[in-house]
Scaffold this active site. Structure first.
Site, short mmCIF file in Angstrom:
data_model
loop_
_atom_site.label_atom_id
_atom_site.label_comp_id
_atom_site.label_asym_id
_atom_site.label_seq_id
_atom_site.Cartn_x
_atom_site.Cartn_y
_atom_site.Cartn_z
N SER A 158 0.84 -1.19 0.00
CA SER A 158 0.00 0.00 0.00
C SER A 158 0.88 1.25 0.00
O SER A 158 1.66 1.45 -0.93
CB SER A 158 -0.97 -0.05 1.18
OG SER A 158 -2.02 0.87 1.03
N ASP A 254 -9.68 -4.38 -5.03
CA ASP A 254 -8.92 -3.32 -4.38
C ASP A 254 -9.05 -2.02 -5.18
O ASP A 254 -8.85 -2.00 -6.40
CB ASP A 254 -7.44 -3.73 -4.31
CG ASP A 254 -6.56 -2.72 -3.61
OD1 ASP A 254 -7.09 -1.76 -3.00
OD2 ASP A 254 -5.33 -2.89 -3.66
N HIS A 284 -7.94 -5.30 -0.80
CA HIS A 284 -6.77 -4.59 -0.30
C HIS A 284 -6.33 -5.19 1.04
O HIS A 284 -7.16 -5.59 1.86
CB HIS A 284 -7.12 -3.11 -0.12
CG HIS A 284 -5.93 -2.24 0.13
ND1 HIS A 284 -4.91 -2.10 -0.77
CD2 HIS A 284 -5.59 -1.45 1.20
CE1 HIS A 284 -4.00 -1.28 -0.28
NE2 HIS A 284 -4.38 -0.87 0.92
#
Length: 316
Positions: A158, A254, A284
């Protein structure tokens, strides 16, 4: 593809918890909530041969590191410098302890996790400066650490994937340290927040809302115009040539999927060797959860690391 049943059950538990919107709380409150959520949902940490916490005296100041060694080594080991996710506001060494252990064990390599400074107390480019300084420190202290500086990878998930990508760009531009491989796990690479998945999947399938997207962005950046800086949004970098080979993980549900896959194509167009692996039915942060596909993804990631960096640690 349909959402994986394990993911669906996880999202149902999250919905039942009825968490307060991130954009309505302070960073301190959000961090406390994130610690509780991590304790309740993240996979249990695996046993590992050695974990050492230390402070590195770097060009960006003193940085806490956590060093994971899966087994005793014969000779210098390949090393992965890892940056945790959390939108540059959340996360620390503890939040991603389980993921770092899993990667170190699966790859048979040393993982060094970096506790870089968080926003809004520290704005961009503090995180980038710390990331490059930590990576440089690892390379310069390779003999002391028992690692091989010629087989050094950067990795992150991320926001940490953003940091890994930007550190690779900065290292290329200044000529050091040598980075042999980059691993970008559902990376956050476009702070304009305008692409299709970031807008249409916001607030759905466990993704943060549009309001929360801007909450994170505004805490990270002093000036909204910085979202066009390629060291904030690497998809805007006009020259991606000369970068290390890359392995990019994305997830079907995601909101960051499109920018990760776009960056993979841009790297490929620039002549960089890149693999983009999308996990259908996943969300995610799925690598941090006890999903069957998380175990598969970590095993495949470990294989990619071994292919890029050579033999893992040898048993005594």
């Amino acid at each position: 593809m349909p959402m994986h049943p394990q993911v669906r059950a996880h999202l149902e538990r999250l919905a039942a918890a009825n968490f307060t919107g991130l954009h309505t709380v302070s960073p301190e409150q959000a961090r406390a909530g994130d610690r509780r959520l991590t304790a309740a949902t993240v996979a249990a940490p695996e046993p590992i041969a050695e974990v050492i916490d230390r402070i590195a005296d770097t060009a960006a100041g003193e940085l806490p590191l956590r060093i994971y060694r899966p087994t005793a080594a014969v000779g210098p080991a390949p090393v992965i410098v890892f940056f945790h996710g959390g939108g540059f506001v959340l996360g620390d060494l503890d939040s991603h302890d389980a993921l770092a252990r899993s990667v170190a064990n699966a790859a048979g390599m040393v993982v060094i996790s970096v506790d870089y400074p968080l926003a809004p107390e520290h704005k961009y480019p503090s995180q980038v400066d710390a990331g490059l300084a930590a990576t440089t420190w690892v390379a310069e202290h390779a003999v002391e650490l028992g690692v091989d500086a010629s087989r050094l990878a950067v990795a992150g998930d991320s926001a940490g994937g953003n940091l890994a990508a930007v550190v690779a760009l900065k290292a290329r531009d200044v000529g050091a340290p040598h980075i042999a491989f980059q691993v970008l796990i559902y990376p956050d690479l476009d702070f304009r927040r305008e692409n299709r998945t970031i807008t249409t999947l916001a607030g759905r399938y466990g993704n943060i809302t549009r309001e929360a997207q801007f909450w994170f962005r505004d805490h990270y950046l002093d000036d909204p115009a910085l979202r066009f800086d390629p060291r904030v949004s690497p998809v805007l970098e006009p020259d991606l040539s000369g970068l290390p080979p890359a392995y990019i993980i994305t997830a079907e549900y995601d909101a960051l999927r499109e920018e990760g896959e776009q960056y993979g194509q841009q790297l490929r167009d620039a002549g960089v060797d890149v693999t983009v692996r999308r996990y259908d039915g996943m969300i995610h942060e799925f690598l941090r959860h006890p999903f069957d596909d998380a175990a598969i993804a970590i095993a495949e990631l470990a294989a990619a690391l071994r292919g890029a960096l050579g033999a893992p640690i040898s048993l005594r």
